[in-house]
Write a protein that holds these residues in place. Sequence first.
Motif, PDB file in Angstrom:
ATOM      1  N   PHE A 185       6.316 -19.570 -15.764  1.00 41.42           N
ATOM      2  CA  PHE A 185       6.601 -19.087 -14.419  1.00 41.42           C
ATOM      3  C   PHE A 185       6.250 -17.609 -14.268  1.00 41.42           C
ATOM      4  N   TYR A 186       6.665 -16.816 -15.254  1.00 38.63           N
ATOM      5  CA  TYR A 186       6.382 -15.383 -15.149  1.00 38.63           C
ATOM      6  C   TYR A 186       4.887 -15.085 -15.288  1.00 38.63           C
ATOM      7  N   TYR A 210      31.814 -31.478 -18.102  1.00 45.07           N
ATOM      8  CA  TYR A 210      31.347 -32.088 -19.361  1.00 45.07           C
ATOM      9  C   TYR A 210      32.501 -32.781 -20.082  1.00 45.07           C
ATOM     10  N   ILE A 224      14.613 -21.466 -12.489  1.00 45.15           N
ATOM     11  CA  ILE A 224      14.531 -20.023 -12.750  1.00 45.15           C
ATOM     12  C   ILE A 224      15.841 -19.349 -12.351  1.00 45.15           C
ATOM     13  N   TYR A 233       9.102 -23.193 -19.540  1.00 45.70           N
ATOM     14  CA  TYR A 233       8.916 -23.169 -18.091  1.00 45.70           C
ATOM     15  C   TYR A 233       9.094 -21.753 -17.558  1.00 45.70           C
ATOM     16  N   ILE A 234      10.147 -21.072 -18.048  1.00 40.23           N
ATOM     17  CA  ILE A 234      10.399 -19.690 -17.612  1.00 40.23           C
ATOM     18  C   ILE A 234       9.187 -18.812 -17.943  1.00 40.23           C
ATOM     19  N   MET A 286      25.294 -26.156 -21.005  1.00 41.29           N
ATOM     20  CA  MET A 286      24.260 -25.485 -20.238  1.00 41.29           C
ATOM     21  C   MET A 286      23.923 -24.111 -20.826  1.00 41.29           C
ATOM     22  N   ASN A 287      24.761 -23.665 -21.770  1.00 43.41           N
ATOM     23  CA  ASN A 287      24.516 -22.323 -22.282  1.00 43.41           C
ATOM     24  C   ASN A 287      23.402 -22.244 -23.310  1.00 43.41           C
ATOM     25  N   ARG A 288      23.060 -23.391 -23.916  1.00 42.21           N
ATOM     26  CA  ARG A 288      21.926 -23.352 -24.840  1.00 42.21           C
ATOM     27  C   ARG A 288      20.709 -23.952 -24.150  1.00 42.21           C
ATOM     28  N   PRO A 289      19.810 -23.095 -23.680  1.00 39.56           N
ATOM     29  CA  PRO A 289      18.672 -23.618 -22.925  1.00 39.56           C
ATOM     30  C   PRO A 289      17.705 -24.381 -23.826  1.00 39.56           C
ATOM     31  N   TRP A 293      12.795 -25.664 -21.062  1.00 34.51           N
ATOM     32  CA  TRP A 293      13.271 -24.749 -20.038  1.00 34.51           C
ATOM     33  C   TRP A 293      12.700 -23.351 -20.291  1.00 34.51           C
ATOM     34  N   LYS A 294      12.773 -22.915 -21.567  1.00 37.93           N
ATOM     35  CA  LYS A 294      12.262 -21.590 -21.923  1.00 37.93           C
ATOM     36  C   LYS A 294      10.758 -21.497 -21.675  1.00 37.93           C
TER      37      LYS A 294
END
Lengths: 279, 289
Positions: A15-16, B188, B88, A11-12, A1-4, A8-9
């Motif tokens: 969103f802004y 995981y 978000i 979408y962010i 989950m740490n590498r988006p 996803w990016k």
Amino acid sequence: MNRPSITWKLYIAAFYLFLFAPLLVVAIFAFNASLFPSPPWRGFTLEWFTGSGTVVGKPGVLADPIWLESIGNSFKVAIPVALLAVLLGTVNAWVLERAEFRGKTFVAMMMLWPLVIPGVVLGISILAFFSRVTNGLEDWLQTDLDFLRPGLPLVVLGQLSFILTIATLIIAARLRKFDRSLEEAAFDLGASRARVLRTVTLPFLSPALIGAGLVALLMSFENFNTTLMLVGSEAPLPIAMYGQMREGASPAINAVSLLLMLGVGGIASVFALTSKAER
Amino acid sequence: MIAKQASRLTLFLLLAPAILWLGLLIVLPHVEILVLSFSERVAPRVYAFGFGNYLEFFTEPLYWRTFARTAFMSILVTALTLVLAFPIALYIARVAQGRLKAMLLLLCLLPFWVSELVRTLGWMILLRETGVISYALRSIGLAGQPVELLYNDGAVILGLVYGGLLFMIVPLANALESLEPAVVEAGYDLGGSRWTVLRRIVIPHAMPGIVAGCIIVFMLTVGNFATPVLLGGKNGLWFTEQIYAQFITRFNWPQGAAFGMLLLLLSSAIVWLGLRLTGQSLGTTLKQA
């Protein structure tokens, strides 16, 4: 989950953009030399701020009594609300954090209650109750009590009814962190109760007092739902904006909004700074 | 003895503002509208006890339909807000670090410090027939004539979701913040897919935040007035508008009071149900926010 992922990016980012799009168009069209706040772009102007109406047809904010009076009315409401919220909120925080008595949990629950009542309901209930009280008092005293009829004093009471909860919570949170041995030390050194309060406790609370005051000021300035039900002939800013928006306003409303955004941004940054100092 | 009396007096003085505030501005006004909602006009200026105002609500389709519509759309708005806000909040809480994180959260907060009316004005300028989007569509040739995007349910939902986002993101991010990275890692390692980890670990952990966010967004949406009226126009049909119409326009206070009680009941019922279904308490929920 740490590498988006890239989606996803994106979408962010989208969103802004979505978040700021409405505010940006409000700000941009405050400078458009057109009678309506809509495209096309007819050139840059400051008329909607300072103009007297000779150039663009309608007066700018600083020359229009509607806007000036409503801004004044908003201050007439917000300042008493903020002062009362800080003063009474401090006493309430004391009750929550220091006093011991039966039924304290009940009182604490009751203090939270205003937050779950819809603002419109808060407005009509205060309107109806004060109308009955005023009718009764007028019959009894045989005088007019117009200040209890819909108008700015009633708006102050209506807004205070829920803003006081917020102020109480902010101040109580700070009071909870207070180290009481500091007060005891001051007592041991021979200070009176009033002096301890003035020189030890209140200085410690001051960031929260300022913060609560600023939040109350902002919430009062922006409140619409409760205010709408209690307002008389003098409209605070949100009510005046609402009226203008229904009729189809000139870009002067954008200019007011931009000034409001700058003012709110200023207050919010002061608040952010004071709450940082708290930590 | 004197000391005890003195401390009693102190306690009373400390409690006085709270009693005056809650008594005069909250409890008695609500008693007043409850009583008012059960009074019927039997002759000019003469009122009697009765259920007429509530009967009127159930027999006049406009009233109960508006009520049902408000409830249904508010639930829809709450669900949409949750779905939009979750990625978000997850990004802010789990991915972004240091300054980026602080900045993303601050950027979320900023628009919400600005008045609801200003935000609605922005959407009106974007969506209306002579507005920015319609103009842009015409100038790139996607539309032949002005497009009216305002005054429909889509615009109302958009405006309400926009207004609720912050109140969803903050509690969600707070709840997700406390999730141990090791737990996710373990998920995981045990062979869970992204989806399984999200569904079995992340979402259950975020539940208090989800409940808090949904309750706050629902309450704000159901009680909203300006957004549905301004973005929906005649098609807005929000229940708060009916309350306003009865109280201010038609001066039928007993009817308006009955509507107010119904709105309060709806709002409280959903809050209670939300807390009940997920086993949370109001105190902890409000603290999340």
